[in-house]
Write an enzyme that holds these catalytic residues in place. Structure first.
Site, PDB file in Angstrom:
ATOM      1  N   ASP A 179     -92.549  32.039  22.217  1.00 66.89           N
ATOM      2  CA  ASP A 179     -93.566  31.063  22.570  1.00 66.89           C
ATOM      3  C   ASP A 179     -93.576  29.997  21.480  1.00 66.89           C
ATOM      4  OD1 ASP A 179     -95.843  29.898  23.808  1.00 66.89           O
ATOM      5  OD2 ASP A 179     -97.134  30.965  22.414  1.00 66.89           O
ATOM      6  N   LYS A 180     -94.230  28.864  21.748  1.00 63.00           N
ATOM      7  CA  LYS A 180     -94.292  27.798  20.740  1.00 63.00           C
ATOM      8  C   LYS A 180     -95.632  27.799  20.015  1.00 63.00           C
ATOM      9  CE  LYS A 180     -95.208  23.474  21.638  1.00 63.00           C
ATOM     10  NZ  LYS A 180     -96.252  23.174  20.632  1.00 63.00           N
ATOM     11  N   ARG A 190     -93.184  23.439  30.197  1.00 60.76           N
ATOM     12  CA  ARG A 190     -94.069  23.503  31.356  1.00 60.76           C
ATOM     13  C   ARG A 190     -93.887  24.827  32.108  1.00 60.76           C
ATOM     14  NH1 ARG A 190     -98.012  20.010  30.288  1.00 60.76           N
ATOM     15  NH2 ARG A 190     -97.472  17.815  30.477  1.00 60.76           N
ATOM     16  N   ASP A 220     -98.740  35.310  26.894  1.00 64.58           N
ATOM     17  CA  ASP A 220     -97.420  35.841  26.526  1.00 64.58           C
ATOM     18  C   ASP A 220     -97.315  37.343  26.783  1.00 64.58           C
ATOM     19  OD1 ASP A 220     -96.706  33.289  25.446  1.00 64.58           O
ATOM     20  OD2 ASP A 220     -97.861  33.771  23.655  1.00 64.58           O
ATOM     21  N   ALA A 223     -80.215  10.767  11.145  1.00 66.78           N
ATOM     22  CA  ALA A 223     -81.454  10.128  11.587  1.00 66.78           C
ATOM     23  C   ALA A 223     -81.253   8.651  11.836  1.00 66.78           C
ATOM     24  CB  ALA A 223     -82.549  10.330  10.536  1.00 66.78           C
ATOM     25  N   LYS A 258     -78.674   7.324  13.222  1.00 64.18           N
ATOM     26  CA  LYS A 258     -77.907   7.051  14.436  1.00 64.18           C
ATOM     27  C   LYS A 258     -78.842   6.800  15.602  1.00 64.18           C
ATOM     28  CE  LYS A 258     -74.273  10.189  12.835  1.00 64.18           C
ATOM     29  NZ  LYS A 258     -73.499  11.392  13.134  1.00 64.18           N
TER      30      LYS A 258
END
Length: 1410
Positions: free
Chosen positions: A438-439, A1026, A1056, A1364, A1366
């Site tokens: 999970d985040k 999502r 979860d 970074a 680029k």
């Protein structure tokens, strides 16, 4: 008549269908009984349909007696056994194990005279020992459960007595359904009961559910509708209502039912009216309720399913090999039976070998061979390791002990360490191949910090707040090193805003600034006065970094300049406030009241913070404000500027809502031009610190609010939120003087800037759920007296519910379209920066519309069947045609050590998937920040609206990946036995897959599953955004079942739980979202970074130790039992043993059992430091290198060779001598003991003094037993006896020579193989073991060479910075990672294509300085 008939039918169904009795037993865990905790299953268990609860009173005596027989009482019993059934039931459970049944069969077989091999008592000994040890363990555990059950059942509560007409003290066990319970503050609820009375004037009861779900924040429960208005406590004698509710189930988040009065009026019941067993009453003096569920039927007990039992992969492999040993035993016994038959056939006429029966008949060789087969089964029974399973249990307990004792897992902030809830799968931690995470709260801290907001299409970047976060971080880091440095950093932080911040309290330098708005007595932070208040406990989500919000200068200026003038000046020349200002007012009101936050005052722990709407008005009373609105509306409605042309009566105009009325009274074109002018004017000062500070200060001074007496300051208020998102929004509103002052069941009080306290009548709360993805509150506005719906939720949902354009108000709708487009750009911008986004909207309803909706909603509330579906339909009817107010961006920072942990897991060969419900852009940003995605990864995004498009896109991506990776080792198609995904080489591209929830729905369909898995196997990382909780579990189940890999799922919230339960190993993070994930998990940790050591170190050790121990058990049993088998070739396969039976039994049971157990607990092939520095060593466990089928058979072959050497060296030594059978067997036993123990020494990678002590102890115990047995046992086993044999052998030099020579010959091949393996072809594990012997300087140099050879240098910050710069089609990974890891960095220092503060509406001020 319908009511009694319905009850009669229901009662009949219950009487005929009821099967549960009071003594029904469930597998509950005694550890969690005291807290009444447990894990919540994904699908609720239902029993029957409905339950009718009759009051336990005299008027209902007959009816109560009819129903009470079907309901259990409140006594709980979690023990399995009683004194009478302990022995039979425990034996019955133990004989469910196949090994125990096998040995029981041998015991019975040995009682058959024809096949008897040993003395009957000797054969029983191993089984009796094993059964006794397990029985003692089970008995002690059950006794602990009994003591806790007794303690809980004898707790005392107050129950209403029918006889004494008052509340009397009774034990919990005597409470029954229908009883009236009276509880006081800080008492625990004894049974599930419906709340009928609370001493709180609003009918509120505050409860703490930490004993149930681990959440320490307060929650509100309210008295049943209709009982709130009672002035006195509910009288049970006058209670004449009945309750019908759903039957007992384990769903903690749902309660359906209704209370029916004697006049047949019904009142709906929900979880807000239910007090659950195990909860604690807080901040409420007394409550009264009626019991609806008792004992084992309470939700807490139904959720308590006890410790989880899973069978590990290694244990399943060992069971298979036990079957191979059984097959080997059968072959050896058949060989013995065949040999015995042939032997008797040859010597059939020799009476010495074929002794006739008493009746003179001789047994035929065939029948004798058949008997000998069973005799050999008994003789060679040691081949099946009976002590293996007991040893495995002991070793696992030892491994769990050392995991829990690891100080590196201790988290000082939460005072918690790792929890091992599943005791039998620790070795699976060393074989994980796929990790699903999970985040929010797992990878991130779940500390929500308000960062940005968009109101009416204008973006406010809150630059000062970003600087505050940066200063806060510096202060914290300095405070860790220098405790006295905090005052300096914090005081310096406050200096730039000294001209516009005026603290109320005189603070010392060491105290934290109160963060107040100038001109307001509403404190935003925690000043000195607040810090002196004694806190009984820390409120959740209340750390300074979350609560102290610095307002945006530009938004603050609009508050200070417009709001006071709008309500304090009556001059008609004053221009009407622009539409943007009205949006701001509604936006912050929505932030303050659209939640379920509980407000309490810490200095009054038993009182609820409550404000009167008429007390302490700073400028004028509420009536004056309402009169002002009425005069304003009448005057405006009579003017010719009404664009709509509708006729409005003065009475109706006086009740128009503020926003609706002002929309009608101002010309649309003028409003639109004013909106655009405001945007241009605001852009000149957007987010600039040099904004006209003097004007801002003056404006604030005009609107100064004095703190009314008797009303708590904002700094004294304590907010108890159920989620950190809600808390962050309430604190943000408080920073703008829109302070949530009090919450009651029927009203919410907000102190809004110059308006003073506004009390909103709270009509309905539609809580958040995963289907709607939003929550709404329905209130009656105190100024306009109209019904207003405030809604907040995910942008993907809210945007679809906005009102469509109508011809009558085309211009206003055009404005809404403009605001919608601008807000969407801001939302996308927030998401790319890793912020969590929410949309805020409102809707104004007429009284007619509301009455119609309320009628349908009431029917949904009072229904029991299909209640959720009806409530969802009702919510959908309400939440439509919304007006968009704005959006918020909340930052959830990464936890410490997450990027390093994920990088290590990647190197260990673990595929990491992130499953989150957040937006795509937010998920991608966090994936880059935590190094789940690397800067050079090629991203493929699956975001389709149809199944065909999904299939086509997956095929296209798959072809591209296969084309670019043709030279790689990866297979072109997914095999059924795919255990390892294709690993890209340096020449190949690294790919990352992003898939949205809608597309995931298509990909999980059966005909696309194989293609989806093949696509993911080519990707180094997969991000599912999502995703719903159900989709998370389906993804884990799909990967686990189809790829046949070991999976691990980690999460921290209730959403979860299903994913954690489906995976091979579930890990819960004990974060800020309660303990549901922890209760459903196998292991629990406090931070994600602990996962790397748990897997790479302890997982590797547990797997390696247990694998080698199981192989060693097979080896020693086969090696020893083969000595008996080889002897059969020299005794006519007669089933004779050259060893005394007691020595034979004790050899495996005692003499050689302790060393492998110690080995399984303490063995360390590589040090923890090396395993952390070289994560690739973990791959050996993924490939099961320590325990492959080939390894098993090689071990058995080695055991056969060693048994041959151990038998024939003594045989040829004593050949031709006149020694007896036991004199020949004694050197065999002694040599076998040395061989088996020294074999373990060769296999051990780390020998400690404990290893040596146990080995020496085993040898000494053997000699002590042999000497004692030989001295005392004269006629133990006639005609041969072991009398004085060991004593004679110890005086014979030949005995020592035989033992030494036999041991050397037997172990020489294995010793030579290990030496050559370590020097010529060492495995990575052996090479890493060598590193532990080097000096620190040599070790550092060797590690550099190792990493250089493997080309596994970590991505340095330099390469990230280079990448970074680029440009590309996706967000700049370097920039995103830097931004997310340094959340306090302000937008002025942001590098990249899009500046944080720069939007389509605001340009020119927030540009990066060169």
């Amino acid at each position: 008549m319908s009511g009694p008939l319905q009850w009669a039918r229901y009662h009949w169904r219950r009487l005929t269908g009821r099967t549960t009795s009071d003594d029904e037993e469930r597998p509950y865990s005694y550890l969690s009984l005291l807290a009444c905790g447990g894990k919540s299953s994904q699908t609720p268990r239902l029993a029957g349909k409905h339950r009718v609860v009759i009051p336990h009173l005299r008027p209902f005596k007959e009816e109560y007696e009819k129903f009470s027989g079907a309901y259990v009482n409140n006594r709980i019993r979690t023990t399995k056994y009683t004194l009478l059934n302990f022995v039979p039931r425990n034996l019955f459970e133990q004989f469910h194990r196949a090994a125990n049944l096998y040995f029981l069969f041998l015991v019975v077989l040995n009682w058959v005279p024809l096949v008897e091999a040993f003395q009957k008592e000797i054969t029983m000994l191993p089984l009796v020992v094993v059964l006794t040890i397990i029985a003692i363990k089970d008995g002690l555990e059950d006794y602990r459960k009994y003591k806790i059950d007794k303690q809980i059942n004898n707790l005392v509560t107050k129950v209403y007595s029918r006889k004494e007409k008052k509340y009397v003290e009774q034990c919990w066990k005597d409470v029954t359904v229908g009883d009236f319970i009276r509880l006081s503050c800080n008492e625990v609820v004894p049974a599930d009961m419906v709340l009928l009375f609370s001493t709180d004037p609003d009918g509120i009861c505050h409860i703490e559910t930490s004993g149930l779900d681990g959440e320490s924040n307060l929650k509100q429960r309210q008295v049943v509708r209709g009982y709130t208005e009672q002035d006195s406590e509910v009288d049970p004698e006058k209670f004449s209502s009945r309750i019908e509710c759903e039957s007992p189930n384990n769903d903690l988040s749902r309660f359906r039912g209704f209370l029916e009065h004697s006049n047949k009026d019904r009142v709906g019941l929900s979880k807000e009216n239910l007090l659950l067993r195990g909860c604690t009453i807080r901040n409420t003096e007394a409550v009264v309720g009626i019991v609806v569920y008792a004992g084992h039927e309470t939700k807490a007990m139904l959720n308590n399913s006890g410790p989880r039992y899973k069978r590990s992969k290694l244990e399943r492999r060992a069971n298979t090999d036990v079957l191979w040993c059984v097959l080997l035993l059968v072959v050896m016994c058949l060989t013995g039976a065949l040999g015995h038959g042939i032997w008797l056939s040859i010597y059939e006429h020799v009476p010495f070998f074929n002794i006739p029966e008493p009746d003179g008949h001789t047994v035929s060789p065939v029948l004798a061979g058949f008997y000998m087969f069973w005799t050999m089964i008994i003789l060679l029974q040691v081949l099946i390791p009976i002590s293996l399973y007991v040893s495995i249990e002991i070793v696992k307990l030892g491994q769990i002990y050392f995991i829990q004792s690891d100080v590196d897992f201790y988290n000082e902030k939460t005072d918690s360490t790792v929890q091992c809830r599943a005791l039998n799968i620790a070795e699976d931690l060393g074989q994980i191949q796929y990790l699903f995470s999970d985040k929010t709260g797992t990878l991130t801290e779940n500390k929500m910090v308000f960062r940005r907001c968009s109101v009416a299409g204008f973006d406010y970047c809150h630059e000062e707040n970003a600087k505050r976060l940066e200063s806060y971080q510096e202060a914290v880091s300095e405070d860790e090193d220098f405790p006295d440095a905090e005052s300096g950093s914090l005081s310096n932080m406050a200096k730039p805003r000294a001209h516009s911040c005026r603290p109320v309290h005189n603070e010392p330098l060491g105290s934290k600034p109160s963060r107040q708005l100038a001109g307001s007595a509403v404190a935003v932070g925690s000043g000195e006065g607040a810090s002196e208040v004694p806190h009984s406990r820390q409120a959740a989500f209340s750390s300074p970094i979350e609560t102290d919000v610095v307002p945006d200068t530009r938004l603050l200026e609009k508050f200070s300049q417009i709001t006071p003038q709008l309500f304090s000046l009556l001059d008609e020349t004053v221009h009407h406030p622009p539409l943007e200002t009205l949006y701001i007012i509604d936006f912050f009101i929505a932030l303050a009241i659209c939640n379920t936050v509980v407000v309490s005052a810490p200095n009054q722990p038993r009182q609820k913070s409550r404000c009167s709407s008429l007390s302490g008005m700073p400028i004028r009373s509420l009536e004056e404000i309402k009169n002002l609105f009425q005069r304003l509306s009448v005057r405006r409605s009579s003017s010719p500027s009404l664009a709509s042309g509708k006729e409005l009566s003065s009475a109706f105009a006086s009740r128009l809502p503020l926003l609706s009325r002002l929309k009608l009274t101002s010309p649309v074109g003028e409003e639109e031009s004013r909106l655009s002018e405001s945007a241009q004017g605001a852009s000149s000062s957007a987010c600039c610190p040099e904004t006209q500070k003097a004007n801002s200060e003056a404006g604030l001074a005009n609107g100064r609010v004095e703190a009314p007496s008797g009303r708590a300051l904002a700094s004294d208020l304590c907010y108890e939120a159920e989620s950190p998102d809600e808390a962050a929004l309430v604190y943000a509103a408080r920073a703008y003087r829109c302070t949530l002052q009090a919450r009651a069941p029927d009203q919410v009080t907000v102190d809004f800037a110059a308006l003073g306290p506004l009390t909103f009548q709270l009509l309905h709360v539609l809580p958040f759920d995963s289907v709607r993805k939003r929550m709404s509150v329905v209130v009656r506005h105190p100024l306009s007296n109209q019904v207003v719906v405030y809604t907040k939720g995910a942008d993907s949902v809210i945007m679809e519910l906005l009102s469509a354009a109508s011809p009558d108000e085309a211009s206003l709708e055009k404005q809404q379209i403009i605001i919608r487009e601008r807000t969407q750009k801001h939302l996308d911008n927030y998401a790319t920066r890793g912020l969590r986004t929410l949309c805020i909207a409102k809707k104004v309803m007429s009284d007619t519309e509301y009455a119609e909706w309320l009628r349908n909603h009431f029917l949904a509330e009072t229904s029991i069947d299909n209640r959720e579906e009806l409530l969802l339909e009702s919510a959908l009817r309400l939440e439509n045609k919304l007006t968009l107010l704005g959006a918020t961006g909340i930052e959830d920072r990464l936890q410490e050590g997450v990027p390093e942990s994920i990088e290590a897991l990647h190197k260990a060969g673990i595929k990491v998937w992130m499953l989150t419900g957040d937006k795509q852009e937010t998920a991608i940003n966090i994936a880059y920040a935590c190094k789940l995605l690397e800067p050079d990864d090629k991203l493929f995004i699956l975001n389709t609206q149809s199944k065909d498009a999904c299939e086509m896109l997956m095929s296209t991506i798959l072809k591209e990946l296969q084309k670019k990776n043709q030279g790689g080792p990866g297979q072109a198609s997914l095999r059924v036995d795919l255990l390892q995904p294709p690993v890209p080489q340096d020449s190949e591209i690294r790919a990352g897959l992003i898939i949205t929830g809608k597309t995931l729905e298509f990909a999980l369909q059966e005909n696309l599953q194989r293609q989806f898995l093949e696509l993911t196997s080519w990707c180094q990382a997969v991000v599912c955004c999502r995703a719903t909780p159900l989709q998370k579990s389906e993804v884990v189940k799909l990967v686990r079942s189809h790829l046949r890999v070991m999976t691990l799922a980690i999460g921290d919230g209730a959403n979860d739980v299903s994913m954690i339960q489906v995976a091979d190993i579930g890990i819960g993070v004990s974060g800020q979202e309660g303990m549901q994930a922890v209760m459903a998990s196998d292991f629990a940790i406090s931070q994600f970074r602990h996962l790397s050591k748990l897997l790479l170190v302890h997982g590797h050790w547990c797997y390696t130790r247990l694998s080698n121990m199981i192989l060693y058990f097979f080896y020693k049993n086969v090696a020893y039992v083969n000595l008996l088998f080889w002897y059969q070739f020299f005794c006519g396969f007669s089933g004779t043993s050259m060893t005394d039976y007691w020595v034979l039994i004790f050899f495996n049971l005692l003499f050689t059992s302790a060393p492998p157990v110690i080995y399984g607990v303490l063995e360390k092939d590589v040090s923890a430091e090396t395993l952390m520095q070289l994560p690739e060593l973990y791959k050996s466990g993924q490939k099961s290198e320590a325990y492959l089928p080939l390894t098993f058979w090689i071990t058995l072959l080695d055991a056969f060779y060693q048994s041959l050497a151990c038998f024939f060296v003594p045989y040829f030594t004593y050949q031709g001598s006149d020694i007896d059978i036991f004199t020949f067997g004694n050197p065999l036993n002694t040599a076998a003991l040395f061989i088996i123990l020294l074999h373990l020494v060769i296999e051990s990678k780390s020998l400690t003094w404990i290893h040596l002590l146990v080995i020496v102890g085993s040898v000494l115990s053997y000699f002590f037993f042999a000497l004692a047995f030989g001295a005392m046992c004269v006629t133990c086993n006639p005609p041969s006896n072991p009398y004085w044999i060991m004593q004679e052998h110890m005086l014979d030099p030949v005995f020592y020579l035989v033992c030494i020579l036999t041991t050397c010959i037997a172990l020489l091949p294995r010793f030579i193989y290990r030496v050559l393996q370590g020097s010529l072809f060492p495995s990575p594990i052996l090479r890493a073991k060598h590193l532990d012997r080097l000096t620190p300087e040599e070790r550092t140099e060797a590690l550099k060479k190792w990493r250089g050879a493997g080309k596994m240098d970590p991505v340095t910050s330099t390469s990230a910075e280079q990448s970074a710069g680029k440009s590309g089609g996706r967000p700049m990974p370097g920039t995103l990672a830097d931004f997310a890891m340094n959340p306090a960095s302000s937008c002025a220092f942001e590098q990249g294509n899009i500046s944080v503060c720069e939007t389509a509406l605001d340009q020119g001020c927030c540009e990066t300085e060169a």
